[in-house]
Design a protein around this motif. Structure first.
Motif, PDB file in Angstrom:
ATOM      1  N   ARG A 110       0.838  -1.209   0.000  1.00  0.00           N
ATOM      2  CA  ARG A 110       0.000   0.000   0.000  1.00  0.00           C
ATOM      3  C   ARG A 110       0.870   1.255   0.000  1.00  0.00           C
ATOM      4  NH1 ARG A 110      -3.145  -3.229   3.536  1.00  0.00           N
ATOM      5  NH2 ARG A 110      -2.222  -2.258   5.395  1.00  0.00           N
ATOM      6  N   LEU A 111       1.938   1.239   0.787  1.00  0.00           N
ATOM      7  CA  LEU A 111       2.829   2.393   0.843  1.00  0.00           C
ATOM      8  C   LEU A 111       3.456   2.700  -0.512  1.00  0.00           C
ATOM      9  CD1 LEU A 111       4.896   2.045   4.154  1.00  0.00           C
ATOM     10  CD2 LEU A 111       3.363   3.922   3.521  1.00  0.00           C
ATOM     11  N   LEU A 112       3.895   1.637  -1.206  1.00  0.00           N
ATOM     12  CA  LEU A 112       4.682   1.812  -2.428  1.00  0.00           C
ATOM     13  C   LEU A 112       3.862   1.659  -3.706  1.00  0.00           C
ATOM     14  CD1 LEU A 112       7.910  -0.139  -1.383  1.00  0.00           C
ATOM     15  CD2 LEU A 112       7.486   2.322  -1.261  1.00  0.00           C
ATOM     16  N   GLY A 113       2.590   1.303  -3.580  1.00  0.00           N
ATOM     17  CA  GLY A 113       1.759   1.120  -4.759  1.00  0.00           C
ATOM     18  C   GLY A 113       2.159  -0.088  -5.583  1.00  0.00           C
ATOM     19  N   THR A 114       2.526  -1.169  -4.886  1.00  0.00           N
ATOM     20  CA  THR A 114       3.035  -2.357  -5.586  1.00  0.00           C
ATOM     21  C   THR A 114       2.149  -3.580  -5.368  1.00  0.00           C
ATOM     22  OG1 THR A 114       4.488  -2.760  -3.672  1.00  0.00           O
ATOM     23  CG2 THR A 114       5.435  -1.585  -5.563  1.00  0.00           C
ATOM     24  N   GLY A 115       0.873  -3.359  -5.106  1.00  0.00           N
ATOM     25  CA  GLY A 115      -0.024  -4.477  -4.853  1.00  0.00           C
ATOM     26  C   GLY A 115      -0.395  -5.246  -6.110  1.00  0.00           C
ATOM     27  N   HIS A 116      -1.143  -6.341  -5.929  1.00  0.00           N
ATOM     28  CA  HIS A 116      -1.572  -7.214  -7.016  1.00  0.00           C
ATOM     29  C   HIS A 116      -2.198  -6.403  -8.150  1.00  0.00           C
ATOM     30  CE1 HIS A 116      -2.973 -10.980  -8.763  1.00  0.00           C
ATOM     31  NE2 HIS A 116      -4.122 -10.374  -9.006  1.00  0.00           N
ATOM     32  N   PRO A 117      -1.882  -6.723  -9.431  1.00  0.00           N
ATOM     33  CA  PRO A 117      -1.117  -7.890  -9.905  1.00  0.00           C
ATOM     34  C   PRO A 117       0.394  -7.708  -9.890  1.00  0.00           C
ATOM     35  CG  PRO A 117      -1.885  -6.635 -11.775  1.00  0.00           C
ATOM     36  CD  PRO A 117      -2.453  -5.941 -10.553  1.00  0.00           C
ATOM     37  N   LYS A 118       0.876  -6.542  -9.497  1.00  0.00           N
ATOM     38  CA  LYS A 118       2.317  -6.344  -9.434  1.00  0.00           C
ATOM     39  C   LYS A 118       2.918  -7.184  -8.308  1.00  0.00           C
ATOM     40  CE  LYS A 118       1.992  -1.500 -10.921  1.00  0.00           C
ATOM     41  NZ  LYS A 118       2.275  -0.091 -10.508  1.00  0.00           N
ATOM     42  N   ARG A 119       4.252  -7.357  -8.367  1.00  0.00           N
ATOM     43  CA  ARG A 119       4.936  -8.060  -7.279  1.00  0.00           C
ATOM     44  C   ARG A 119       6.229  -7.332  -6.962  1.00  0.00           C
ATOM     45  NH1 ARG A 119       6.608  -9.980  -2.987  1.00  0.00           N
ATOM     46  NH2 ARG A 119       6.293 -12.154  -2.401  1.00  0.00           N
ATOM     47  N   LEU A 120       6.308  -6.797  -5.750  1.00  0.00           N
ATOM     48  CA  LEU A 120       7.539  -6.176  -5.268  1.00  0.00           C
ATOM     49  C   LEU A 120       8.504  -7.295  -4.888  1.00  0.00           C
ATOM     50  CD1 LEU A 120       9.182  -3.716  -4.341  1.00  0.00           C
ATOM     51  CD2 LEU A 120       8.000  -3.864  -2.132  1.00  0.00           C
ATOM     52  N   HIS A 121       9.595  -7.415  -5.633  1.00  0.00           N
ATOM     53  CA  HIS A 121      10.528  -8.523  -5.420  1.00  0.00           C
ATOM     54  C   HIS A 121      11.748  -8.144  -4.591  1.00  0.00           C
ATOM     55  CE1 HIS A 121       8.751 -11.781  -7.641  1.00  0.00           C
ATOM     56  NE2 HIS A 121       8.543 -11.014  -8.695  1.00  0.00           N
ATOM     57  N   MET A 122      12.151  -6.878  -4.656  1.00  0.00           N
ATOM     58  CA  MET A 122      13.342  -6.474  -3.908  1.00  0.00           C
ATOM     59  C   MET A 122      13.123  -5.115  -3.264  1.00  0.00           C
ATOM     60  SD  MET A 122      15.571  -8.900  -4.032  1.00  0.00           S
ATOM     61  CE  MET A 122      16.960  -8.039  -3.290  1.00  0.00           C
ATOM     62  N   LEU A 123      13.547  -5.029  -2.012  1.00  0.00           N
ATOM     63  CA  LEU A 123      13.597  -3.773  -1.265  1.00  0.00           C
ATOM     64  C   LEU A 123      14.975  -3.726  -0.635  1.00  0.00           C
ATOM     65  CD1 LEU A 123      12.183  -1.240   0.019  1.00  0.00           C
ATOM     66  CD2 LEU A 123      11.593  -2.739   1.936  1.00  0.00           C
ATOM     67  N   ALA A 124      15.722  -2.674  -0.920  1.00  0.00           N
ATOM     68  CA  ALA A 124      17.099  -2.595  -0.428  1.00  0.00           C
ATOM     69  C   ALA A 124      17.396  -1.213   0.104  1.00  0.00           C
ATOM     70  CB  ALA A 124      18.095  -2.942  -1.543  1.00  0.00           C
ATOM     71  N   ARG A 125      18.151  -1.174   1.190  1.00  0.00           N
ATOM     72  CA  ARG A 125      18.638   0.095   1.710  1.00  0.00           C
ATOM     73  C   ARG A 125      19.626   0.709   0.708  1.00  0.00           C
ATOM     74  NH1 ARG A 125      22.083  -0.911   5.979  1.00  0.00           N
ATOM     75  NH2 ARG A 125      21.695   1.113   6.943  1.00  0.00           N
ATOM     76  N   LEU A 126      19.656   2.039   0.686  1.00  0.00           N
ATOM     77  CA  LEU A 126      20.527   2.758  -0.239  1.00  0.00           C
ATOM     78  C   LEU A 126      21.075   3.996   0.449  1.00  0.00           C
ATOM     79  CD1 LEU A 126      21.554   3.080  -3.239  1.00  0.00           C
ATOM     80  CD2 LEU A 126      19.532   4.522  -3.609  1.00  0.00           C
ATOM     81  N   GLY A 127      22.360   4.212   0.340  1.00  0.00           N
ATOM     82  CA  GLY A 127      22.973   5.398   0.935  1.00  0.00           C
ATOM     83  C   GLY A 127      24.473   5.312   0.875  1.00  0.00           C
ATOM     84  N   TYR A 128      25.124   6.210   1.590  1.00  0.00           N
ATOM     85  CA  TYR A 128      26.586   6.217   1.659  1.00  0.00           C
ATOM     86  C   TYR A 128      27.006   5.469   2.916  1.00  0.00           C
ATOM     87  CZ  TYR A 128      26.436   9.645  -2.089  1.00  0.00           C
ATOM     88  OH  TYR A 128      26.218  10.263  -3.297  1.00  0.00           O
ATOM     89  N   GLY A 129      27.742   4.395   2.733  1.00  0.00           N
ATOM     90  CA  GLY A 129      28.141   3.557   3.852  1.00  0.00           C
ATOM     91  C   GLY A 129      29.637   3.317   3.873  1.00  0.00           C
ATOM     92  N   PRO A 130      30.125   2.695   4.936  1.00  0.00           N
ATOM     93  CA  PRO A 130      31.551   2.423   5.066  1.00  0.00           C
ATOM     94  C   PRO A 130      31.976   1.241   4.198  1.00  0.00           C
ATOM     95  CG  PRO A 130      30.379   1.456   6.900  1.00  0.00           C
ATOM     96  CD  PRO A 130      29.351   2.215   6.100  1.00  0.00           C
ATOM     97  N   ALA A 131      33.263   1.121   3.982  1.00  0.00           N
ATOM     98  CA  ALA A 131      33.806  -0.052   3.289  1.00  0.00           C
ATOM     99  C   ALA A 131      33.636  -1.275   4.184  1.00  0.00           C
ATOM    100  CB  ALA A 131      35.274   0.159   2.954  1.00  0.00           C
ATOM    101  N   VAL A 132      33.258  -2.381   3.598  1.00  0.00           N
ATOM    102  CA  VAL A 132      33.080  -3.627   4.350  1.00  0.00           C
ATOM    103  C   VAL A 132      33.837  -4.742   3.633  1.00  0.00           C
ATOM    104  CG1 VAL A 132      30.854  -2.950   5.319  1.00  0.00           C
ATOM    105  CG2 VAL A 132      30.930  -4.177   3.136  1.00  0.00           C
ATOM    106  N   PRO A 133      34.193  -5.803   4.346  1.00  0.00           N
ATOM    107  CA  PRO A 133      34.968  -6.876   3.722  1.00  0.00           C
ATOM    108  C   PRO A 133      34.139  -7.718   2.764  1.00  0.00           C
ATOM    109  CG  PRO A 133      34.465  -7.424   5.999  1.00  0.00           C
ATOM    110  CD  PRO A 133      34.030  -6.007   5.798  1.00  0.00           C
ATOM    111  N   GLN A 134      34.845  -8.516   1.975  1.00  0.00           N
ATOM    112  CA  GLN A 134      34.198  -9.451   1.067  1.00  0.00           C
ATOM    113  C   GLN A 134      33.476 -10.536   1.860  1.00  0.00           C
ATOM    114  OE1 GLN A 134      37.911 -10.447  -0.688  1.00  0.00           O
ATOM    115  NE2 GLN A 134      37.689  -9.056  -2.414  1.00  0.00           N
TER     116      GLN A 134
END
Length: 382
Positions: free
Chosen positions: A345-369
């Protein structure tokens, strides 16, 4: 830092001091489990192995690395799901596993361009399996040499890409140019978008935390994650998949008896409470999100979403941005149904659509492999 975490940190720090900080840190690095990163591309004489060596570095749920590649001919491969590597509690329909397998295929296609090839990918050649994956192929792949093939610009980001599980800089907003670059990855039947509006991101932040709490408070889903935790270098080296809890600090806590799988499974333990506090702080430090939405809920849509997500992750890396999937609210177990509907409801992704991925996005620190099984362990010959 709260008092309990300070005391635990002091105990771990004392252990490090007693053994020599530098020496202890060096001996805690799971070097063998990280070798696949430096070994990628070593098989230039065999294009099939070259692309697989890169593709195994793809993001995938809980780092299960669910891929098995069968070399079927001089230029052909078939991708299967390792059915023992699925997540039946948090991913009961294998949707997230399909997305991880699609990330593998897209990274393979990008790597193919580095050696003058185009990779043709045919998903689900034997039909779309429902309600779960089975022994049928996930994809057929064929390498085609193409004169003048340009190297995909995203290939330069393959070794840089990470899923950055850290707090992001809330003082730095995601620029509109970055949002536009991500939206440009959209294709017919598939929408990639950046969520940057402050009021909406605040609502999504709140919802992702509530979803994390639901997963953690549901015994069977929480236990699935606990069972996949690898604590310390020795466990990570033995099983370079799952959720790695490594590094001098966490291993120090483990060695002084303050971090164990049993403690992590106990919702009342100090280890669980501290992990909860750290995860909540991390989710709160999220200035924006990336979404990938398919026009329907088919396996083909999930597969296309996975390929697009891999490109989004690499594109973010090329722009100096960090990403991390926050998939809890998208999961299909019953206790999560209400929050998944609220997110739609928040994102307007209801049926018949399918929200498959939600990911955080921003500037972050370097992290290991992230640890990986070797490419050789994921390949079989026909």
């Amino acid at each position: 830092m709260n008092r309990r975490l300070f005391l635990l940190s002091s105990g771990a720090t004392g252990l490090v001091a007693a053994t020599g900080a530098t020496a202890f840190a060096l001996t805690r690095t799971p070097s063998a489990a990280l070798l696949p990163w430096s070994e990628a591309g070593g098989s230039r004489s065999d294009p099939r192995r070259f692309v697989v060596e890169h593709a195994i570095l793809a993001p995938n749920p809980h780092n299960r690395q669910p891929w098995i590649v069968e070399l079927t001919g001089p230029t052909t491969m078939t991708l299967f799901c390792d059915l023992d590597r699925r997540l039946p509690e948090t991913d009961p329909l294998d949707r997230q596993i399909v997305i991880g397998l699609a990330c593998f295929c897209e990274l393979a296609a990008i790597a193919a361009t580095a050696i003058g090839h185009r990779l043709e990918v045919v998903p689900f050649p034997g039909g779309e399996p429902h309600p779960r994956l089975d022994r049928r192929p996930v994809a057929h792949m064929r390498l085609v040499r193409e004169a003048g093939m340009a190297v995909d610009p995203l290939f330069a980001q393959v070794m840089v890409r990470r899923s950055t599980k850290r707090p992001y800089d809330m003082a730095r907003s995601v620029p509109t140019s970055a949002a536009a670059a991500l939206a440009a990855l959209s294709a017919p039947g598939l929408t990639v978008a950046a969520v940057t509006e402050s009021a909406l991101t605040a609502q999504v932040r709140d919802l992702t935390w509530r979803a994390w709490e639901v997963e953690a408070a549901t015994p069977r889903t929480h236990q699935e994650s606990v069972d996949l935790m690898r604590i310390g270098r020795r466990e990570i080296e033995a099983n370079p998949d799952g959720i790695s809890l490594g590094g001098p600090f966490l291993e120090g806590l483990s060695l002084i008896g303050q971090l164990s799988r049993a403690q992590l499974a106990d919702p009342a333990s100090s280890a669980t409470r501290q992990g909860r506090d750290m995860y909540r702080a991390m989710l709160a430090a999220t200035p924006a999100y990336v979404t990938v939405t398919a026009e329907d809920d088919s396996r083909a849509g999930a597969f296309a979403a996975g390929r697009a997500y891999l490109r989004a992750n690499l594109t973010a890396a090329s722009l100096g941005l960090a990403m991390q999937p926050v998939s809890q609210a998208l999961q299909e177990f019953a206790e999560m149904d209400g929050l998944r509907a609220e997110l739609d409801r928040l994102l307007g992704t209801g049926h018949p659509k399918r929200l498959h991925m939600l990911a955080r996005l921003g500037y972050g620190p370097a992290v290991p492999q992230t640890p990986r099984w070797s490419a050789a362990s994921r390949i079989r010959t026909a």
